[in-house]
Design an enzyme around this catalytic site. Sequence first.
Site, PDB file in Angstrom:
ATOM      1  N   HIS A  76      37.462  34.807  51.341  1.00 59.43           N
ATOM      2  CA  HIS A  76      38.677  34.488  50.574  1.00 59.43           C
ATOM      3  C   HIS A  76      39.808  35.163  51.344  1.00 59.43           C
ATOM      4  O   HIS A  76      40.121  36.324  51.078  1.00 59.43           O
ATOM      5  CB  HIS A  76      38.624  35.085  49.165  1.00 59.43           C
ATOM      6  CG  HIS A  76      37.462  34.657  48.316  1.00 59.43           C
ATOM      7  ND1 HIS A  76      37.601  33.819  47.231  1.00 59.43           N
ATOM      8  CD2 HIS A  76      36.140  34.964  48.380  1.00 59.43           C
ATOM      9  CE1 HIS A  76      36.414  33.635  46.652  1.00 59.43           C
ATOM     10  NE2 HIS A  76      35.513  34.331  47.335  1.00 59.43           N
ATOM     11  N   GLU A 220      25.465  35.206  40.763  1.00 61.61           N
ATOM     12  CA  GLU A 220      25.919  36.395  41.504  1.00 61.61           C
ATOM     13  C   GLU A 220      25.577  37.692  40.769  1.00 61.61           C
ATOM     14  O   GLU A 220      25.188  38.666  41.395  1.00 61.61           O
ATOM     15  CB  GLU A 220      27.434  36.292  41.731  1.00 61.61           C
ATOM     16  CG  GLU A 220      28.011  37.474  42.513  1.00 61.61           C
ATOM     17  CD  GLU A 220      29.461  37.288  42.898  1.00 61.61           C
ATOM     18  OE1 GLU A 220      30.057  36.259  42.497  1.00 61.61           O
ATOM     19  OE2 GLU A 220      30.003  38.166  43.589  1.00 61.61           O
ATOM     20  N   ASP A 322      32.346  37.367  52.019  1.00 61.58           N
ATOM     21  CA  ASP A 322      33.122  37.397  50.788  1.00 61.58           C
ATOM     22  C   ASP A 322      34.480  38.033  51.107  1.00 61.58           C
ATOM     23  O   ASP A 322      34.844  38.187  52.273  1.00 61.58           O
ATOM     24  CB  ASP A 322      32.363  38.141  49.679  1.00 61.58           C
ATOM     25  CG  ASP A 322      32.554  37.453  48.314  1.00 61.58           C
ATOM     26  OD1 ASP A 322      33.453  36.607  48.196  1.00 61.58           O
ATOM     27  OD2 ASP A 322      31.795  37.766  47.389  1.00 61.58           O
TER      28      ASP A 322
HETATM   29 ZN   LIG Z   1      33.459  34.684  46.874  1.00 58.44          ZN
END
Ligand SMILES: [Zn+2]
Length: 388
Positions: A76, A220, A322
Amino acid sequence: MGRELWSADVVYGGIGAAQGGAGQGGAGVAVQRRPDGARTVIAIDSLARLRQRFPDAVQAGHRSVLAPAPVNAHTHLDLSDLAFSPRRYEDFIHAVIAHDRAGRRGLPAVERGVAELRAAGVRTVGDIVTTEAAMARLLEDPHFSGVAYWELIGPDPADAARLLAETRERLLRFLGWQRPGGMQVGLSPHAPHTVSAPLLQGVTRLARELRLPLQLHVAESAGESELHRHGGGPLRQALGPWLPQWQASGRSPVRYLADLGVLAARPTLVHMVEVDEHDVALVARFGCAVVHCPRSNRALGCAVFPWSLYARHGVSVGLGTDSRGSSPDLSPVAEWRAAREVHGAAASPAQLVWAAVKGGARALGQRAETVRRGDPFEALLAWGEPVH
Ligand SMILES: [Zn+2]
């Protein structure tokens, strides 16, 4: 002029299985040095076989890994200004919401992320995008290939038709910005609980219609499983105001997505740590690729990715960092090292190199970079070490 032999713990040319690892006595690359100094790959194989085939070759050096650039299959970039801090998954979600409301996910954050990726040698990336400016920036980037996934969040079923119509119009515009060889447009419904069932189904149809790759966060945290199975738990507490309509399906998040028809569109599934063998078998049956983010999982107190389970079911696994909020950097080589630590003997270094190169490319629907006979030796990178 002459032949050189480079040895490494693992060598991968992007084709077939990576060479090397425990019990194989190492791998190598045979290189022809031309009169003008240029060096060309003439073979990639086990070190023992290369020594047999090229007994006159001079041993030139040893590296940990010689392979193409690894892929960062999930990040991200617009969260590059969110300070890395290990914390509970639910606290992390609150931090992201506060960061977003403070207007800190703009282009400056994307630019910092882009610079960090480039410094880490990344050429192929899967990024989750939340602003049109970031989408335009990534689609015009001359260095990256991969996928810029437009993120959708919409937990209220009453919003589904409107969000779908807006998204369709946006995506058609984004597709006009794509360039050959550059990043592609994709679509990312955030997670199975932050996107309502009708919106998940609509997004799946839209991705099929426009032939767009899909990526979503799934399984997750333990709180996510609890939310789906029983409707309560820490994630429900944390997201209560945002999930007023939530009704637990009583199934795992993976089963829920399969039953909604989402897995049939073969989305790439990110995290996937809270899974059992039924879930992994479903993912294998639908042919979905998975992205593993070991450092993010560790930082947010999530479970350990069951590597052996995925290997047993033949699921293709790539690596992703991530965001900078849950990872200390955006380097897929550092992610690969962390995966080695986390999985120990359960995953061979060669399997993990394959994951970082080929698994990452597959997760993004891209061809992996390859280095084969006749290519310049410099096309192989020494991961995390000085180049040749
Ligand atoms: Zn993510």
